[in-house]
Design a protein around this motif. Structure first.
Motif, PDB file in Angstrom:
ATOM      1  N   THR A   1      -4.698  -0.789  -5.105  1.00 39.15           N
ATOM      2  CA  THR A   1      -3.770  -1.882  -4.821  1.00 39.15           C
ATOM      3  C   THR A   1      -4.447  -3.217  -5.102  1.00 39.15           C
ATOM      4  O   THR A   1      -5.585  -3.430  -4.701  1.00 39.15           O
ATOM      5  CB  THR A   1      -3.329  -1.843  -3.346  1.00 39.15           C
TER       6      THR A   1
ATOM      7  N   GLU B   1       0.824  -1.213   0.000  1.00 42.26           N
ATOM      8  CA  GLU B   1       0.000   0.000   0.000  1.00 42.26           C
ATOM      9  C   GLU B   1       0.859   1.265   0.000  1.00 42.26           C
ATOM     10  O   GLU B   1       0.469   2.285  -0.589  1.00 42.26           O
ATOM     11  CB  GLU B   1      -0.925   0.008   1.217  1.00 42.26           C
ATOM     12  N   ALA B   2       2.010   1.214   0.656  1.00 42.72           N
ATOM     13  CA  ALA B   2       2.882   2.392   0.666  1.00 42.72           C
ATOM     14  C   ALA B   2       3.378   2.707  -0.736  1.00 42.72           C
ATOM     15  O   ALA B   2       3.480   3.882  -1.123  1.00 42.72           O
ATOM     16  CB  ALA B   2       4.056   2.162   1.614  1.00 42.72           C
TER      17      ALA B   2
ATOM     18  N   THR C   1       1.758   2.028  -3.475  1.00 42.71           N
ATOM     19  CA  THR C   1       0.608   2.603  -4.171  1.00 42.71           C
ATOM     20  C   THR C   1       0.502   4.095  -3.886  1.00 42.71           C
ATOM     21  O   THR C   1       0.335   4.914  -4.805  1.00 42.71           O
ATOM     22  CB  THR C   1      -0.694   1.910  -3.734  1.00 42.71           C
ATOM     23  N   GLY C   2       0.594   4.457  -2.613  1.00 41.28           N
ATOM     24  CA  GLY C   2       0.496   5.861  -2.238  1.00 41.28           C
ATOM     25  C   GLY C   2       1.606   6.699  -2.833  1.00 41.28           C
ATOM     26  O   GLY C   2       1.377   7.832  -3.279  1.00 41.28           O
TER      27      GLY C   2
ATOM     28  N   ALA D   1       0.959   7.160  -6.637  1.00 40.41           N
ATOM     29  CA  ALA D   1      -0.149   8.085  -6.865  1.00 40.41           C
ATOM     30  C   ALA D   1       0.276   9.527  -6.583  1.00 40.41           C
ATOM     31  O   ALA D   1      -0.112  10.459  -7.313  1.00 40.41           O
ATOM     32  CB  ALA D   1      -1.345   7.695  -6.007  1.00 40.41           C
ATOM     33  N   ALA D   2       1.074   9.726  -5.548  1.00 39.72           N
ATOM     34  CA  ALA D   2       1.536  11.072  -5.212  1.00 39.72           C
ATOM     35  C   ALA D   2       2.418  11.640  -6.318  1.00 39.72           C
ATOM     36  O   ALA D   2       2.316  12.829  -6.666  1.00 39.72           O
ATOM     37  CB  ALA D   2       2.291  11.055  -3.882  1.00 39.72           C
TER      38      ALA D   2
ATOM     39  N   ARG E   1      -6.352   8.195  -8.227  1.00 42.82           N
ATOM     40  CA  ARG E   1      -6.698   7.236  -7.188  1.00 42.82           C
ATOM     41  C   ARG E   1      -5.798   6.013  -7.294  1.00 42.82           C
ATOM     42  O   ARG E   1      -5.773   5.332  -8.318  1.00 42.82           O
ATOM     43  CB  ARG E   1      -8.158   6.806  -7.305  1.00 42.82           C
ATOM     44  N   GLY E   2      -5.041   5.750  -6.252  1.00 43.58           N
ATOM     45  CA  GLY E   2      -4.229   4.546  -6.216  1.00 43.58           C
ATOM     46  C   GLY E   2      -5.080   3.341  -5.867  1.00 43.58           C
ATOM     47  O   GLY E   2      -5.881   3.391  -4.935  1.00 43.58           O
TER      48      GLY E   2
END
Length: 222
Positions: free
Chosen positions: A39, A13-14, A16-17, A20-21, A36-37
């Protein structure tokens, strides 16, 4: 807001974030974009070999199907697949009418623009052959100078971001000095922050695959 979904083919998940950032720096909210990320629900925390890459295709398709069938499905304007092997990109294009962008194809297109010779620097020796094959399949064989790899286990490097950036810098340097690359792609979605750190460190363009994909989305939706 124009909704762009970035699918992370690993379960971290990290990551993904982070991806996306980075995409949001190109697809900015003030320009009307929402990134929108997404996962995937199953798979490894990092794709490090061809078996994992192949297995991730089904997980990418499941994640995309779930998103498109959900309450915001009609709002999705584009899909980005955030692994450098572009798993599921071709399959998704047969299943949806929205634009689908793979981060590898976008990065190679940017690196090879104007006929430039380009190489790829990455951390995953288990994917080197797949990267070579992807470059050839996308039609870049004549300009592609090859892949240069960092030493050490890619999962250990992922846990040591400063060291990973330094090792990738060495690989970029070899692409330029030994292979004659006129641009270098950082080969991996999870390497996005390292790619950002290296962008202005060399006399040739260092292409981050996530900004390249985000730029491709902007062009496709313009």
């Amino acid at each position: 807001m124009t909704l762009v979904a970035l699918i992370n083919p690993n379960i971290d998940e990290a990551t993904t974030g982070m991806m996306a950032a980075i995409a949001h720096r190109t697809l900015r909210p003030e320009d009307g974009y929402e990134v929108r990320g997404v996962t995937v629900a199953a798979g490894p925390p990092m794709l490090v070999d061809e078996e994992a890459l192949r297995a991730s295709v089904a997980h990418v398709l499941t994640a995309a199907d779930r998103l498109l069938a959900g309450p915001d499905g009609e709002r999705v304007a584009a899909l980005v697949v955030g692994a450098f092997g572009d798993p599921g990109v071709e399959e998704l294009r047969t299943r949806t009418a929205v634009p689908v962008v793979g981060i590898a194809e976008a990065a190679l297109r940017e690196a090879g623009a104007g006929g430039r010779r380009f190489g790829i620097a990455t951390t995953t020796p288990g994917l080197a052959a797949a990267i070579d094959a992807r470059a050839a399949r996308l039609g870049w064989a004549a300009q592609y100078t090859g892949v240069r790899l960092t030493s050490g286990d890619p999962r250990r490097l992922a846990a040591a971001p400063d060291e990973m950036t330094d090792r990738l810098a060495e690989a970029v340097d070899r692409c330029v000095k030994e292979d004659g690359a006129e641009a270098v792609v950082i080969g991996g979605g999870p390497l996005g922050e390292a790619a950002e750190a290296l962008r202005h460190r060399f006399p040739v363009p260092v292409v981050g695959p996530i900004p390249a994909a985000a730029g491709e989305v902007r062009r496709l939706l313009a």
